[in-house]
Write a protein that holds these residues in place. Structure first.
Motif, PDB file in Angstrom:
ATOM      1  N   ALA A  53      10.110   6.532   4.318  1.00 46.63           N
ATOM      2  CA  ALA A  53       9.493   5.802   3.316  1.00 46.63           C
ATOM      3  C   ALA A  53       8.687   4.764   3.944  1.00 46.63           C
ATOM      4  O   ALA A  53       7.824   4.347   3.360  1.00 46.63           O
ATOM      5  N   ALA A  54       8.856   4.428   5.310  1.00 47.64           N
ATOM      6  CA  ALA A  54       8.196   3.123   5.694  1.00 47.64           C
ATOM      7  C   ALA A  54       6.805   3.727   6.520  1.00 47.64           C
ATOM      8  O   ALA A  54       6.258   2.923   7.050  1.00 47.64           O
ATOM      9  N   GLY A  55       6.712   4.951   6.210  1.00 51.32           N
ATOM     10  CA  GLY A  55       5.456   5.502   6.837  1.00 51.32           C
ATOM     11  C   GLY A  55       5.453   5.990   8.255  1.00 51.32           C
ATOM     12  O   GLY A  55       4.632   6.302   9.033  1.00 51.32           O
ATOM     13  N   GLY A 139       8.845  -1.052   8.603  1.00 54.74           N
ATOM     14  CA  GLY A 139       7.069  -1.006   8.728  1.00 54.74           C
ATOM     15  C   GLY A 139       6.593  -1.981   9.640  1.00 54.74           C
ATOM     16  O   GLY A 139       5.606  -1.617  10.150  1.00 54.74           O
ATOM     17  N   ALA A 140       7.268  -2.941   9.601  1.00 53.60           N
ATOM     18  CA  ALA A 140       6.808  -3.991  10.504  1.00 53.60           C
ATOM     19  C   ALA A 140       7.133  -3.508  12.014  1.00 53.60           C
ATOM     20  O   ALA A 140       6.158  -3.637  13.137  1.00 53.60           O
ATOM     21  N   SER A 146       1.635  -1.532   5.246  1.00 50.46           N
ATOM     22  CA  SER A 146       0.955  -1.460   4.025  1.00 50.46           C
ATOM     23  C   SER A 146       1.571  -0.378   3.263  1.00 50.46           C
ATOM     24  O   SER A 146       2.107  -0.513   2.127  1.00 50.46           O
ATOM     25  N   ILE A 147       1.881   0.579   4.071  1.00 53.17           N
ATOM     26  CA  ILE A 147       2.631   1.739   3.507  1.00 53.17           C
ATOM     27  C   ILE A 147       4.292   1.509   3.162  1.00 53.17           C
ATOM     28  O   ILE A 147       4.514   1.980   2.127  1.00 53.17           O
ATOM     29  N   ALA A 148       4.820   0.628   3.950  1.00 48.27           N
ATOM     30  CA  ALA A 148       6.304   0.276   3.586  1.00 48.27           C
ATOM     31  C   ALA A 148       6.184  -0.714   2.459  1.00 48.27           C
ATOM     32  O   ALA A 148       7.054  -0.388   1.758  1.00 48.27           O
ATOM     33  N   ASP A 153       8.133  -2.059  -2.820  1.00 44.13           N
ATOM     34  CA  ASP A 153       7.821  -2.565  -4.041  1.00 44.13           C
ATOM     35  C   ASP A 153       8.046  -1.349  -5.217  1.00 44.13           C
ATOM     36  O   ASP A 153       8.516  -1.857  -6.372  1.00 44.13           O
ATOM     37  N   ALA A 154       7.774  -0.412  -5.028  1.00 45.03           N
ATOM     38  CA  ALA A 154       7.948   0.926  -5.861  1.00 45.03           C
ATOM     39  C   ALA A 154       9.480   0.991  -6.167  1.00 45.03           C
ATOM     40  O   ALA A 154       9.727   0.901  -7.122  1.00 45.03           O
ATOM     41  N   PHE A 155      10.342   0.894  -4.977  1.00 47.05           N
ATOM     42  CA  PHE A 155      11.637   0.940  -5.155  1.00 47.05           C
ATOM     43  C   PHE A 155      12.180  -0.423  -5.890  1.00 47.05           C
ATOM     44  O   PHE A 155      13.079  -0.177  -6.952  1.00 47.05           O
TER      45      PHE A 155
END
Length: 297
Positions: A53-55, A139-140, A146-148, A153-155
């Motif tokens: 999910a985090a890319g 993601g960091a 940005s992908i994360a 945000d969607a979740f």
């Protein structure tokens, strides 16, 4: 010459420190990487989902059994399961980050993992907000912010919409059956208890001391829940079939039985603290709405 070398060394050190990435894991410990992770070992199925999910799915070089979602995860080399880890194989993969499930992985092997000197991030989201935060933090560490952020945000949006629609509906008392022999449930110290709440449900065993308490049939009968919910086999195949709630049908005076409110939800959607729990929550919310519709007029 020595002066130039010294200046170059200091400059390199400053640059390294400037680009270091530090986040706080779910134990409250700081995890620092000198550069974005490129070779990650995932030691829990939910961790694998969070990394994707985090890319960072393409950077997972090793994962444990049942890391089966998304489909691409099924081809990742295995490094053991929640009972035993193949430490030699983990070392051979040369990871620069290991993500661990604190209460799921074998405790006796944690010290040996730490001895490898590889940064370890402990993942154990206890609240729905922690899932989004975990995606952002991973993601960091991967430098896929940005992908994360999009996934987080969607979740958060999906959960907020469910909460706005169902949380204030007339409450439904719920017994969540984790296992049947011995009979087990969950208290309030977990993500699924929050899911029950956002659907307008009330966990009848929320106040139990143990996180996964063993209870008696008599305790369930005394609580008299309006709905009984259990997880059913999804992508994960357990050693034996999960209980189908047939045991309760003999107790015809139990409200959940009398009204036909015995519900099963794909275990992968409700037992893993990942973005897919929003799908499981939507199913539970619909089930509890059904329970409301079945109330005597």
């Amino acid at each position: 010459m020595k002066l130039r070398f010294g200046i170059a060394w200091v400059s390199a050190l400053v640059m390294t420190q400037a680009h270091a990435i530090t986040v706080t894991d779910d134990t409250g410990a700081s995890v620092t990487l000198a550069a974005p992770a490129q070779r990650v070992v995932s030691l829990a199925p939910h961790v694998t989902e969070l990394l994707f999910a985090a890319g960072g799915g393409a950077r997972i070089v090793g994962a444990v059994s049942y890391s089966d979602y998304p489909k691409e995860a099924q081809s990742i080399p295995r490094v053991g399961d929640n009972k035993a880890l193949d430490l030699e194989r983990i070392v051979a993969l040369h990871p620069d980050l290991i993500v661990v499930w604190r209460h799921g992985n074998a405790a006796r092997q944690m010290d040996r993992l730490k001895a490898l000197g590889v940064p370890i991030y402990f993942s154990e989201p206890k609240h729905l907000a922690d899932i989004a935060a975990s995606i952002d933090k991973l993601g960091a560490l991967l430098d896929t912010r940005s992908i994360a952020k999009q996934a987080a945000d969607a979740f958060t949006r999906d959960i907020s919409q469910l909460r706005a629609r169902y949380a204030q509906r007339p409450p439904v008392s719920v017994f969540y059956q984790v296992w049947d022999d011995p009979l087990m449930t969950l208290n309030r110290d977990n993500v699924f208890d929050e899911v029950i709440g956002l659907c307008g449900g009330v966990n009848v065993f929320a106040s139990e001391q143990a996180r996964v308490p063993t209870i008696s049939t008599e305790a369930v009968l005394a609580a008299n829940p309006e709905a009984i919910v259990t997880s059913t086999p999804g992508a994960t195949k357990p050693d034996r079939a999960l209980p189908a709630l047939e045991r309760w049908k003999r107790w015809t005076s139990l409200t959940a039985v009398a009204r036909g409110n015995l519900f099963g939800i794909d275990g992968d959607l409700i037992n893993r603290p990942t973005p897919r729990i929003a799908t499981g929550a939507a199913e539970l919310c619909r089930d509890l709405e059904t329970a409301r519709e079945r109330r005597p007029k």
